[in-house]
Write a protein that holds these residues in place. Structure first.
Motif, PDB file in Angstrom:
ATOM      1  N   ASP A  83       0.775  -1.334  -0.076  1.00  0.00           N
ATOM      2  CA  ASP A  83      -0.035  -0.033   0.051  1.00  0.00           C
ATOM      3  C   ASP A  83       0.959   1.247   0.120  1.00  0.00           C
ATOM      4  O   ASP A  83       1.690   1.636   0.875  1.00  0.00           O
ATOM      5  N   LEU A 116      -4.341  -3.776 -12.341  1.00  0.00           N
ATOM      6  CA  LEU A 116      -4.050  -2.257 -11.601  1.00  0.00           C
ATOM      7  C   LEU A 116      -5.251  -1.166 -12.043  1.00  0.00           C
ATOM      8  O   LEU A 116      -5.599  -0.239 -11.515  1.00  0.00           O
ATOM      9  N   LYS A 117      -5.477  -1.412 -13.516  1.00  0.00           N
ATOM     10  CA  LYS A 117      -6.427  -0.173 -14.082  1.00  0.00           C
ATOM     11  C   LYS A 117      -7.777  -0.516 -13.533  1.00  0.00           C
ATOM     12  O   LYS A 117      -8.390   0.276 -13.189  1.00  0.00           O
ATOM     13  N   SER A 145      -1.616  -0.547  -4.372  1.00  0.00           N
ATOM     14  CA  SER A 145      -2.402   0.485  -4.131  1.00  0.00           C
ATOM     15  C   SER A 145      -1.552   1.724  -4.305  1.00  0.00           C
ATOM     16  O   SER A 145      -0.665   1.942  -3.683  1.00  0.00           O
ATOM     17  N   ILE A 146      -1.712   2.586  -5.290  1.00  0.00           N
ATOM     18  CA  ILE A 146      -1.237   3.724  -5.619  1.00  0.00           C
ATOM     19  C   ILE A 146      -2.125   4.930  -5.461  1.00  0.00           C
ATOM     20  O   ILE A 146      -1.489   6.366  -6.146  1.00  0.00           O
ATOM     21  N   ALA A 147      -3.317   5.120  -5.245  1.00  0.00           N
ATOM     22  CA  ALA A 147      -4.242   6.078  -5.452  1.00  0.00           C
ATOM     23  C   ALA A 147      -3.721   7.095  -4.586  1.00  0.00           C
ATOM     24  O   ALA A 147      -3.066   6.991  -3.286  1.00  0.00           O
ATOM     25  N   SER A 200      -0.470   4.196  -1.293  1.00  0.00           N
ATOM     26  CA  SER A 200      -1.635   5.192  -1.383  1.00  0.00           C
ATOM     27  C   SER A 200      -1.187   6.666  -0.587  1.00  0.00           C
ATOM     28  O   SER A 200      -0.406   6.216   0.558  1.00  0.00           O
ATOM     29  N   THR A 222      -8.681  -1.000 -10.603  1.00  0.00           N
ATOM     30  CA  THR A 222      -8.617  -0.272  -9.425  1.00  0.00           C
ATOM     31  C   THR A 222      -8.519   1.251  -9.478  1.00  0.00           C
ATOM     32  O   THR A 222      -8.639   1.876  -8.343  1.00  0.00           O
ATOM     33  N   ASN A 223      -8.535   1.856 -10.595  1.00  0.00           N
ATOM     34  CA  ASN A 223      -8.460   3.235 -10.637  1.00  0.00           C
ATOM     35  C   ASN A 223      -7.361   3.633 -10.015  1.00  0.00           C
ATOM     36  O   ASN A 223      -7.617   4.280  -8.970  1.00  0.00           O
ATOM     37  N   PRO A 224      -6.098   3.552 -10.463  1.00  0.00           N
ATOM     38  CA  PRO A 224      -4.852   3.645  -9.651  1.00  0.00           C
ATOM     39  C   PRO A 224      -4.762   5.253  -9.440  1.00  0.00           C
ATOM     40  O   PRO A 224      -3.842   5.355  -8.465  1.00  0.00           O
ATOM     41  N   SER A 241      -0.339  -7.436  -5.265  1.00  0.00           N
ATOM     42  CA  SER A 241      -1.335  -6.411  -5.745  1.00  0.00           C
ATOM     43  C   SER A 241      -0.648  -4.959  -5.044  1.00  0.00           C
ATOM     44  O   SER A 241      -0.005  -5.124  -3.858  1.00  0.00           O
TER      45      SER A 241
END
Length: 336
Positions: free
Chosen positions: A250, A294-295, A272-274, A252, A297-299, A270
């Motif tokens: 994670d 990745l796409k 998370s870069i949000a 993010s 997850t709406n990165p 996996s």
């Protein structure tokens, strides 16, 4: 009622005292009490006579006015396996004499107190210690060595720690190491050899700003690594930094401006870069199956396609996104 007395030779095995104005509890000799629980009282210290409860296995005092705890009081309780002193007013924890061994004490909870410093030497005589919860205090200084071969769960979250030196620690069995919601500027010193068998790290909600991913490289058992809500601007993700069995990373809510994702450690991995400042990813360089996940997850979230407060109707942007966009633009020099 201000005082409560349990007579000598009492056969009461389970004693719960809830919501009382008690200021004193006294136990006679040879009581057989195994479980003692006091919740919401006026007690200002751990009753000294508790040392007479040789059969005691579980001891809890919560929501009382206890400020200082001398661990010598419970040192002779050879059957004690749970000590819960959470949600009191404790600001000092110590022992006066040479500490005795606590042969079966497994779980120690000190969360929700007023500790400002902690010397981890206090726990070395607890040879069976499995869980140590020091969260939700005011700890800014951690000193001493922590030598615990059975410790599995260590929680230092919600404190004020800026720097943590683990170089004198020996905790080979720790699986969950939590130090989120502190003020760490960098990862703990010597974390890589000390906690090499850990399965989960939580360093989220700190002030980390250095790229120290290399410290996790050889952690064969690390499955989850949470670094969200920090000040990271760059991280290196490749064969030399990502542990082979890492399942979730994670990142993010940082300040990342670019990311190289050409390498993933395994098929289940996996990330998370949000809520970063990334506006572009080289999708062609990312392994196909991983790119598809990745796409989905709406990165990019708020920072995608150069969205700015100037070209979007402000009321349509959630406040968190608006804050993120402004921070990204400031970081990239677009706002003076």
């Amino acid at each position: 009622m201000r005082e409560f007395e349990v007579k000598a030779n009492s056969q009461v095995k389970y004693l719960s005292i809830l919501r009382t104005y008690l200021t004193t509890i006294f136990f006679g000799a040879n009581c057989t009490t195994k479980l003692l629980k006091v919740v919401t009282s006026k007690l200002q210290q751990v009753p000294r006579s508790i040392a007479k409860l040789k059969e005691l296995e579980s001891f809890t005092i919560n929501k009382s006015f206890i400020r200082a705890v001398n661990l010598d009081v419970v040192a002779g309780l050879k059957k004690l396996n749970l000590l819960d002193l959470s949600k009191n007013k404790i600001n000092a924890l110590y022992y006066r004499a040479q500490p005795e061994l606590y042969p079966v004490l497994r779980d120690v909870y000190l969360r929700g107190n007023m500790l400002q410093s902690i010397n981890t030497d206090l726990f070395n005589s607890m040879i069976a210690l499995h869980t140590l919860d020091l969260s939700h205090n005011q700890i800014s200084v951690v000193s001493g060595s922590l030598n615990s071969s059975n410790l599995s769960y260590l929680d230092l979250s919600f404190n004020r720690i800026q720097k943590l030196d683990c170089c004198r620690w020996v905790i080979p069995s720790v699986h969950n190491f939590i130090i989120s919601n502190n003020q760490l500027l960098q990862l703990p010193t010597c974390i890589e050899p000390v906690a090499g068998n850990t399965t989960g790290f939580r360093f989220d909600y700190n002030q980390l700003h250095l790229d120290e991913m290399w410290k996790f490289t050889d952690m064969q058992y690390l499955y989850s690594l949470q670094l969200s809500h920090n000040n990271l601007r760059h991280v290196t993700l490749n064969e030399g930094t990502l542990p082979p069995n890492l399942l979730f990373l994670d990142l993010s809510h940082n300040k990342l401006q670019q990311l190289d994702l050409k390498y993933i450690p395994n098929e289940m991995f996996s990330i998370s870069i949000a809520y970063n400042c990334i506006t572009h990813l080289d999708w062609d360089s990312i392994p196909l199956k991983f790119a598809e996940r990745l796409k989905a997850t709406n990165p990019f979230d708020c920072a995608s396609t150069g969205q700015t407060p100037d070209n979007l109707f402000l009321k349509s942007i959630p406040p968190e996104c608006l804050k993120n966009i402004r921070e990204c633009e400031t970081l990239q020099g677009r706002i003076n």
